[in-house]
Design a protein around this motif. Sequence first.
Motif, PDB file in Angstrom:
ATOM      1  N   GLY A  51       0.806  -1.210   0.000  1.00  0.00           N
ATOM      2  CA  GLY A  51       0.000   0.000   0.000  1.00  0.00           C
ATOM      3  C   GLY A  51       0.840   1.261   0.000  1.00  0.00           C
ATOM      4  N   ARG A  52       1.943   1.252   0.754  1.00  0.00           N
ATOM      5  CA  ARG A  52       2.814   2.423   0.821  1.00  0.00           C
ATOM      6  C   ARG A  52       3.757   2.492  -0.385  1.00  0.00           C
ATOM      7  NH1 ARG A  52       2.800   6.157   1.812  1.00  0.00           N
ATOM      8  NH2 ARG A  52       4.451   6.862   3.207  1.00  0.00           N
ATOM      9  N   LEU A  53       4.099   1.352  -0.954  1.00  0.00           N
ATOM     10  CA  LEU A  53       5.050   1.329  -2.062  1.00  0.00           C
ATOM     11  C   LEU A  53       4.529   2.133  -3.247  1.00  0.00           C
ATOM     12  CD1 LEU A  53       7.831   0.021  -2.723  1.00  0.00           C
ATOM     13  CD2 LEU A  53       6.579  -1.793  -3.888  1.00  0.00           C
ATOM     14  N   THR A  54       3.222   2.059  -3.487  1.00  0.00           N
ATOM     15  CA  THR A  54       2.639   2.791  -4.615  1.00  0.00           C
ATOM     16  C   THR A  54       2.655   4.294  -4.393  1.00  0.00           C
ATOM     17  OG1 THR A  54       0.417   2.569  -3.648  1.00  0.00           O
ATOM     18  CG2 THR A  54       1.129   0.852  -5.177  1.00  0.00           C
ATOM     19  N   GLU A  55       2.792   4.727  -3.134  1.00  0.00           N
ATOM     20  CA  GLU A  55       2.770   6.150  -2.819  1.00  0.00           C
ATOM     21  C   GLU A  55       4.168   6.746  -2.724  1.00  0.00           C
ATOM     22  OE1 GLU A  55       0.711   6.220   0.841  1.00  0.00           O
ATOM     23  OE2 GLU A  55      -1.169   5.442   0.016  1.00  0.00           O
ATOM     24  N   LEU A  56       5.193   5.902  -2.613  1.00  0.00           N
ATOM     25  CA  LEU A  56       6.557   6.379  -2.441  1.00  0.00           C
ATOM     26  C   LEU A  56       7.234   6.609  -3.786  1.00  0.00           C
ATOM     27  CD1 LEU A  56       7.655   3.991   0.448  1.00  0.00           C
ATOM     28  CD2 LEU A  56       7.061   6.411   0.645  1.00  0.00           C
ATOM     29  N   GLU A  57       8.166   7.515  -3.808  1.00  0.00           N
ATOM     30  CA  GLU A  57       8.896   7.824  -5.035  1.00  0.00           C
ATOM     31  C   GLU A  57      10.007   6.807  -5.247  1.00  0.00           C
ATOM     32  OE1 GLU A  57      11.540  11.455  -7.044  1.00  0.00           O
ATOM     33  OE2 GLU A  57      10.491  11.740  -5.122  1.00  0.00           O
ATOM     34  N   GLU A  58      10.012   6.216  -6.432  1.00  0.00           N
ATOM     35  CA  GLU A  58      11.019   5.204  -6.743  1.00  0.00           C
ATOM     36  C   GLU A  58      12.419   5.801  -6.663  1.00  0.00           C
ATOM     37  OE1 GLU A  58      12.010   1.930 -10.256  1.00  0.00           O
ATOM     38  OE2 GLU A  58      10.184   3.146 -10.332  1.00  0.00           O
ATOM     39  N   GLY A  59      13.331   5.059  -6.055  1.00  0.00           N
ATOM     40  CA  GLY A  59      14.702   5.521  -5.915  1.00  0.00           C
ATOM     41  C   GLY A  59      15.011   6.137  -4.573  1.00  0.00           C
ATOM     42  N   THR A  60      13.972   6.456  -3.792  1.00  0.00           N
ATOM     43  CA  THR A  60      14.209   7.034  -2.478  1.00  0.00           C
ATOM     44  C   THR A  60      14.574   5.944  -1.475  1.00  0.00           C
ATOM     45  OG1 THR A  60      11.878   6.842  -1.848  1.00  0.00           O
ATOM     46  CG2 THR A  60      12.561   8.876  -2.948  1.00  0.00           C
ATOM     47  N   HIS A  61      15.127   6.368  -0.337  1.00  0.00           N
ATOM     48  CA  HIS A  61      15.498   5.414   0.717  1.00  0.00           C
ATOM     49  C   HIS A  61      14.269   4.669   1.224  1.00  0.00           C
ATOM     50  CE1 HIS A  61      17.233   3.643   4.281  1.00  0.00           C
ATOM     51  NE2 HIS A  61      16.415   4.336   5.059  1.00  0.00           N
ATOM     52  N   GLU A  62      13.157   5.399   1.375  1.00  0.00           N
ATOM     53  CA  GLU A  62      11.930   4.774   1.878  1.00  0.00           C
ATOM     54  C   GLU A  62      11.407   3.728   0.897  1.00  0.00           C
ATOM     55  OE1 GLU A  62      12.478   7.936   1.658  1.00  0.00           O
ATOM     56  OE2 GLU A  62      12.470   8.705   3.726  1.00  0.00           O
ATOM     57  N   TYR A  63      11.473   4.058  -0.419  1.00  0.00           N
ATOM     58  CA  TYR A  63      11.003   3.120  -1.440  1.00  0.00           C
ATOM     59  C   TYR A  63      11.848   1.850  -1.424  1.00  0.00           C
ATOM     60  CZ  TYR A  63       9.663   1.281  -6.020  1.00  0.00           C
ATOM     61  OH  TYR A  63       9.210   0.470  -7.044  1.00  0.00           O
ATOM     62  N   GLN A  64      13.163   2.010  -1.360  1.00  0.00           N
ATOM     63  CA  GLN A  64      14.051   0.848  -1.342  1.00  0.00           C
ATOM     64  C   GLN A  64      13.831  -0.003  -0.104  1.00  0.00           C
ATOM     65  OE1 GLN A  64      14.913   1.044  -4.799  1.00  0.00           O
ATOM     66  NE2 GLN A  64      16.356  -0.330  -3.763  1.00  0.00           N
ATOM     67  N   TYR A  65      13.587   0.656   1.040  1.00  0.00           N
ATOM     68  CA  TYR A  65      13.333  -0.101   2.266  1.00  0.00           C
ATOM     69  C   TYR A  65      12.055  -0.926   2.114  1.00  0.00           C
ATOM     70  CZ  TYR A  65      11.591  -1.124   6.936  1.00  0.00           C
ATOM     71  OH  TYR A  65      11.073  -1.769   8.025  1.00  0.00           O
ATOM     72  N   ALA A  66      10.998  -0.296   1.588  1.00  0.00           N
ATOM     73  CA  ALA A  66       9.727  -1.008   1.428  1.00  0.00           C
ATOM     74  C   ALA A  66       9.872  -2.186   0.460  1.00  0.00           C
ATOM     75  CB  ALA A  66       8.648  -0.048   0.925  1.00  0.00           C
ATOM     76  N   ARG A  67      10.553  -1.959  -0.654  1.00  0.00           N
ATOM     77  CA  ARG A  67      10.713  -3.013  -1.668  1.00  0.00           C
ATOM     78  C   ARG A  67      11.587  -4.151  -1.138  1.00  0.00           C
ATOM     79  NH1 ARG A  67      14.222  -3.790  -6.204  1.00  0.00           N
ATOM     80  NH2 ARG A  67      13.164  -4.728  -8.020  1.00  0.00           N
TER      81      ARG A  67
END
Length: 293
Positions: A51-67
């Motif tokens: 759910g959060r992955l679709t809202e995060l910007e790809e390439g960011t630290h948060e996106y990488q953590y979620a993925r």
Amino acid sequence: MNSTASTGPAGLELSEASQSAEAPLAGLPWIEDATSVAPQDARALSKVFFGRLTELEEGTHEYQYARNTLIELNLSLVRYAAARFRNRSEDMEDIVQVGTIGLIKAIDRFDLSREVEFTTFAVPYIIGEIKRFFRDTSWSVHVPRRLQELRLDIAKATDEMSRTLGRAPTTAELADRLELSTEEVVEGLVASNGYAAASLDVPVDENSEGGGGTYADRLGDVDPALEGVENLQALKPLVEDLPPRDRRILQLRFGAELTQAEIGAELGVSQMHVSRLLSKVLARLRAGLLAQQ
């Protein structure tokens, strides 16, 4: 000092240290070792992270953590799928690594709005990647013991007869020498040709000093659309076997890209009824595809 704990999204207890890491991770819970999370909790947590992955910007630290966390949470799916191939000669660790590639593809392509459990969605990707690995590598590895021995006998007889005859022996002459049928000799010769794989890094022109390039340079890239074509061809007969109403629902949802509410208005039924029908149709198609694996 005693630490306090609160309950996370999957019923997991998050320590104070874990909770303090949530802020820089866009509200996502910090999981120290996602591979140790129980399967039931992993499914619940996966929904939160998707759910959060679709809202995060790809390439960011948060996106990488979620993925990355989604990959670790669902590695048990890879081990489950790899266990089906435990009797193969390939190392299980290699099979798991290949299956993980399929898991990553599934994570990158999964959409929560499809109303399909991720485990159901991911397993065909994982198994497909493992089977593709076997197709691409087993031809030069798995030589039956009988053909291995026949290959050696033919090589020895060819060498001895070539010295005696002053030329390479014919298939019939090899068959007489080895007291075999010509068909058996031919089978052994074919096995000899496929027994060892040559490197693609070998120069095309051995007499040139790098000017001619290698065989690998002449290989084209994999067309990314091929996988989609393969899936469409596999689905075609399954879709044709569906009742007319089910085919109509699929056409409206994935062809016309209507919402479930719009489909309900088109067919004169409720959105909930469309959701149930669509889930039933997709489950039937999935079962058909898995049966073809």
